[in-house]
Design an enzyme around this catalytic site. Structure first.
Site, PDB file in Angstrom:
ATOM      1  CG  HIS A  92      -1.825  -1.180   1.325  1.00  0.00           C
ATOM      2  ND1 HIS A  92      -2.996  -1.335   0.626  1.00  0.00           N
ATOM      3  CD2 HIS A  92      -1.672  -2.328   2.050  1.00  0.00           C
ATOM      4  CE1 HIS A  92      -3.542  -2.494   0.925  1.00  0.00           C
ATOM      5  NE2 HIS A  92      -2.750  -3.127   1.786  1.00  0.00           N
TER       6      HIS A  92
ATOM      7  CB  SER B 108      13.067  21.381 -15.187  1.00  0.00           C
ATOM      8  OG  SER B 108      12.164  22.468 -15.149  1.00  0.00           O
TER       9      SER B 108
END
Length: 431
Positions: free
Chosen positions: A141, A262
């Site tokens: 999870h 970026s």
């Protein structure tokens, strides 16, 4: 087929030159078989074999007028062959050429993809043994669970990709069928020997019953196999994306010299390869739905399958071929940070050993319900107050009374969780 995501070897399979070359070979082989049966004169076969050719631009021009691709092709071939061309396509229908050719192309594409998978399997195996004993946090999870090794993560990738190789080989075998059975597949105007002869020469098996087309459940199996491979590829890509997150940073894609992360933030090193693979997987999976819908055709044939197959055949195989090669590079060059793995493992201050303490308590005579209560009570202090799990257990008189201090300390041993790594590796990779 976008050039950005297309490798030349796979692209050539779907180019008109290869398609028409396969068509011509099918027609020529059919003539050879017909000559052996005495349906056409034997002396015309060498002429067809020697003179047989086509002109792609001419085919396009003829098709613009007649609105039929196979007729346009045969007309172009006839312009090269001459009078003997009247014996070409005897007793055949267009699907005999189209479907048999598509099977050949899908087999060719499968061979390229199988080579990709072989490459990936070797890369995963090398990295798995490299990190067989590199301890890291196992998560369920997305939450810290119990220790594993990074090699075990890679071993699961290997086993899954090995299953995918088996699936693709089965799909390749399933699609490797040809049909030269004539209109509605009854062999009314052509002898079944022609089909057998052509298929043997083309590396195919005769379709047992082809109506007028090869049944599309074969194609559906093929594209579903590609979709499953794409899903496995995405599973690996998502794992890398999670591990590369700044707060995790247990592994990351190679950041090459001169690479920019970026346009706005010069510090960025983004998992662009893995994200690209996630997108590619979505695209490949999308092709299996039309393949499944193509199974249901009207009566002995219609052409509702034809137009979509002109897309999905090239697109799915080209996209997956490119993606598998990219995945191979990602795995081969993946940067792994063992020290960060240990840091993250220790982040929960011993909670990863909670199950061992639970089992120790039950084996010492404590009921499971009470053992769970004792372990959870102390575990919550770690979650909520930042305490140390072992310290809290040693300070709990009920736990110490049941286990003793020495047993508690012994239960915080990583080797306990990793004692069967060798067994798993032998299962996956063999002795």
């Amino acid at each position: 087929m976008i050039p950005r995501y297309t490798r030349p070897g796979m692209a050539k399979i779907w180019e008109p030159e290869n398609r028409f070359r396969i068509w011509l070979e099918i027609e020529t082989l059919a003539c050879e078989a017909q000559a052996q049966l005495g349906v056409i004169p034997k002396e015309v076969v060498p002429v067809i074999r020697e003179k047989g050719n086509f002109d792609i631009e001419r085919i396009d021009a003829i098709e613009a007028e007649v609105k039929h691709d196979v007729i346009a092709f045969l007309t172009s071939v006839a312009e090269y062959v001459g009078p003997e061309a009247r014996f070409i396509h005897q007793g055949m229908t267009s699907s005999d050429v189209l479907d048999t050719c598509l099977s050949v192309q899908l087999v060719q594409a499968a061979d390229e993809l199988l080579a990709d998978l072989d490459m990936i399997l070797e890369s995963i195996k090398v990295r798995a043994y490299e990190h067989k004993d590199t301890v890291c946090m196992g998560r369920s999870h997305g939450i810290h669970a119990e220790p594993v090794t990074f090699g075990l993560k890679l071993a699961t990738w290997y086993a899954e990709m090995d299953r995918n190789r088996t699936r693709l080989r089965a799909a390749r075998e399933g699609i490797a069928t040809g049909a030269i059975s004539g209109a509605v597949g009854t062999f009314a105007n052509i002898n079944p020997f022609v089909e057998e002869y052509v298929c043997e020469k083309m590396g195919l098996k005769p379709e047992p019953v082809s109506t007028q087309v090869i049944p599309r459940d074969r194609h559906a199996e093929y594209f579903c196999a590609l979709a499953i491979i794409a899903s496995s590829m995405e599973r690996i890509a998502i794992e890398v994306r999670h591990l590369q997150r700044t707060e995790v940073l247990e592994a990351e894609e190679q950041f090459t010299k001169g690479q920019k992360g970026s346009s706005a933030m010069p510090h960025k090193r983004n998992p662009i390869l893995s994200e690209n693979l996630t997108g590619q997987a979505r695209y490949v999976r999308a092709q299996c739905i039309p393949a499944l819908e193509n199974v249901a055709l009207w009566h002995e044939r219609d052409i509702s399958h034809s137009s979509v197959e002109r897309y999905i055949g090239p697109d799915a195989t080209v996209a997956l071929d490119f993606s598998l090669r990219r995945l191979n590079g990602l795995i081969r060059n993946l940067v792994v940070y063992p020290e960060n793995m240990l840091r993250n493992l220790n982040q929960m201050k011993g909670l990863v050993f909670s199950q061992k303490i639970l089992l120790d308590l039950t084996q010492s005579g404590v009921s499971r319900e009470n053992a769970y209560r004792l372990v959870q009570k102390n575990a919550m202090k770690v979650w909520e107050e930042g305490k140390d799990f072992q310290t809290e257990l040693l300070a709990d008189p009920e736990v110490v009374g049941a286990l003793g201090e020495t047993k508690i300390r012994e239960s915080f041993d990583l080797s306990y969780h990793l004692k069967h790594v060798d067994t798993i590796f032998k299962r996956v990779f063999g002795a």
